[in-house]
Write an enzyme that holds these catalytic residues in place. Structure first.
Site, PDB file in Angstrom:
ATOM      1  N   SER A 106      -2.596  -8.327   2.912  1.00 29.86           N
ATOM      2  CA  SER A 106      -3.081  -8.288   4.301  1.00 29.86           C
ATOM      3  C   SER A 106      -3.501  -9.689   4.758  1.00 29.86           C
ATOM      4  O   SER A 106      -3.645  -9.933   5.953  1.00 29.86           O
ATOM      5  CB  SER A 106      -4.223  -7.291   4.443  1.00 29.86           C
ATOM      6  OG  SER A 106      -5.084  -7.404   3.362  1.00 29.86           O
TER       7      SER A 106
ATOM      8  N   GLY B 174      -2.856  -1.548  -7.042  1.00 32.20           N
ATOM      9  CA  GLY B 174      -1.752  -2.501  -7.127  1.00 32.20           C
ATOM     10  C   GLY B 174      -1.994  -3.533  -8.221  1.00 32.20           C
ATOM     11  O   GLY B 174      -3.115  -4.006  -8.422  1.00 32.20           O
TER      12      GLY B 174
ATOM     13  N   HIS C 123       0.840  -1.211   0.000  1.00 29.33           N
ATOM     14  CA  HIS C 123       0.000   0.000   0.000  1.00 29.33           C
ATOM     15  C   HIS C 123       0.872   1.257   0.000  1.00 29.33           C
ATOM     16  O   HIS C 123       0.567   2.241  -0.671  1.00 29.33           O
ATOM     17  CB  HIS C 123      -0.886   0.044   1.244  1.00 29.33           C
ATOM     18  CG  HIS C 123      -1.897  -1.059   1.318  1.00 29.33           C
ATOM     19  ND1 HIS C 123      -1.800  -2.079   2.236  1.00 29.33           N
ATOM     20  CD2 HIS C 123      -3.022  -1.282   0.613  1.00 29.33           C
ATOM     21  CE1 HIS C 123      -2.827  -2.895   2.088  1.00 29.33           C
ATOM     22  NE2 HIS C 123      -3.591  -2.441   1.108  1.00 29.33           N
TER      23      HIS C 123
ATOM     24  N   LYS D   2      -1.015  -6.414  -7.919  1.00 28.90           N
ATOM     25  CA  LYS D   2      -1.263  -7.665  -7.184  1.00 28.90           C
ATOM     26  C   LYS D   2      -2.711  -8.153  -7.417  1.00 28.90           C
ATOM     27  O   LYS D   2      -2.952  -9.326  -7.625  1.00 28.90           O
ATOM     28  CB  LYS D   2      -0.975  -7.406  -5.704  1.00 28.90           C
ATOM     29  CG  LYS D   2      -1.728  -8.220  -4.714  1.00 28.90           C
ATOM     30  CD  LYS D   2      -1.036  -9.527  -4.434  1.00 28.90           C
ATOM     31  CE  LYS D   2      -1.638 -10.298  -3.303  1.00 28.90           C
ATOM     32  NZ  LYS D   2      -3.060 -10.184  -3.157  1.00 28.90           N
ATOM     33  N   ASP D   3      -3.674  -7.217  -7.369  1.00 26.16           N
ATOM     34  CA  ASP D   3      -5.068  -7.550  -7.680  1.00 26.16           C
ATOM     35  C   ASP D   3      -5.286  -7.203  -9.158  1.00 26.16           C
ATOM     36  O   ASP D   3      -5.920  -6.202  -9.490  1.00 26.16           O
ATOM     37  CB  ASP D   3      -6.016  -6.759  -6.774  1.00 26.16           C
ATOM     38  CG  ASP D   3      -5.856  -7.164  -5.320  1.00 26.16           C
ATOM     39  OD1 ASP D   3      -6.083  -8.338  -5.005  1.00 26.16           O
ATOM     40  OD2 ASP D   3      -5.463  -6.310  -4.506  1.00 26.16           O
TER      41      ASP D   3
END
Ligand code: PAF
Length: 282
Positions: free
Chosen positions: A190, A151, A40, A153-154
């Site tokens: 997370s 991100g 983040h 990542k997603d």
């Protein structure tokens, strides 16, 4: 170091952002659900490079959780998040309440196709992207940023939000930021905090299997044998595999050939009670 100011209403958010705009500032929004980690903070840093003010929203969005997913289990760490955002030099935190975001009688949801309906996350979490798109559309409308940081990542979420911003003329440029990884390659998330020590040790297989598969695909020009080897390695390490697929990087449709348009390899797998996702460029 002074604390980052917090606003909890759309009215207060618009007042501050309006003053910035009148002063000629360029505004970046970083939408989050809190439980902030280095991934983040990289979004905040990337926002700082392209804008003069950075707003971080912290809102655990109930609309993107299915009844089977435990919304109450989602980590809430507001004081620590605020401290980290101070260190990362964010300018404002927008932390609305649920009734502020979803007032009584709320009845509107963004309806999606394209990259939201390609048989990846959508096949396992059918209500997830409508919930994400609706809250992101609201955040864009509430904050009216110039740019918004998401991100990689997603990765499917990034494509869904990019498509939505373009299709609905939301006036926000969506910017994808590379995934931040632990030393062994595990993508920061997370959810990593829910892994037991043996699960955490096993989790490196996701990145290892993906990088080995992309190397083999590039070397041989053939996807299926490389994917089969990667799938076997992930299951061997104790994961239940939801998918490991390679797709067109922009549309997320299955590609016709290994060469040509940029491709992405995407994975989702479960170990114990934790579900992890990751992806890399092929
Ligand atoms: O990626 C997330 O944390 C969430 O899906 C987002 C974009 C903040 C929307 O709730």
């Amino acid at each position: 170091m002074s604390q980052v100011p917090v606003v909890r209403t759309t009215k207060a958010l618009r007042r501050t952002v309006g003053q910035w705009r009148a002063a000629g500032e360029r505004v970046a929004l970083v939408p989050t659900m809190g439980a902030l980690h280095a991934g983040h903070l990289a979004l905040v840093t990337a926002g700082r490079k392209r804008a003069t003010k950075v707003v971080v929203s912290i809102f655990v969005n109930p609309a993107q959780f299915s009844p089977a997913e435990d919304l109450s289990k989602y980590p809430r760490t507001f004081a620590a998040d605020r401290h980290k955002l101070g260190e990362a030099s964010a300018d404002l935190i927008f932390a609305p309440t649920v009734p502020e975001m979803y007032p009584d009688g709320f009845a509107t949801t963004v309806s999606l196709a394209g990259p939201a309906l390609v048989g990846l996350e959508d096949a396992f979490r059918p209500t997830h992207f409508p919930g994400v798109a609706t809250v992101v559309c609201k955040l864009f409308s509430q904050c009216r940023p110039d740019i918004a940081m998401f991100g990689e990542k997603d990765y499917q979420q990034l494509q869904v939000v990019t498509r939505m911003a373009r299709d609905l003329d939301l006036g926000v440029t969506v910017i994808g930021v590379p995934t931040v990884r632990e030393a062994d390659g595990l993508a920061m998330s997370s959810r990593n905090r829910f892994l037991s020590p043996p699960e955490r040790a096993a989790a490196r297989v996701l990145y290892d299997a993906m990088t080995a598969a992309t190397r083999a695909i590039r070397a041989t020009g053939e996807a299926e044998p490389a994917l089969a080897t990667a799938r076997a390695a992930i299951m061997q390490a104790g994961f239940t595999l939801d998918y490991l697929e390679f797709r067109d990087a922009a549309t997320l449709a299955p590609p016709l050939a290994v060469s040509g348009a940029p491709l992405r390899l995407l994975v989702a797998a479960r170990i114990g009670s934790t579900r992890l996702i990751d992806n890399i460029a092929v």
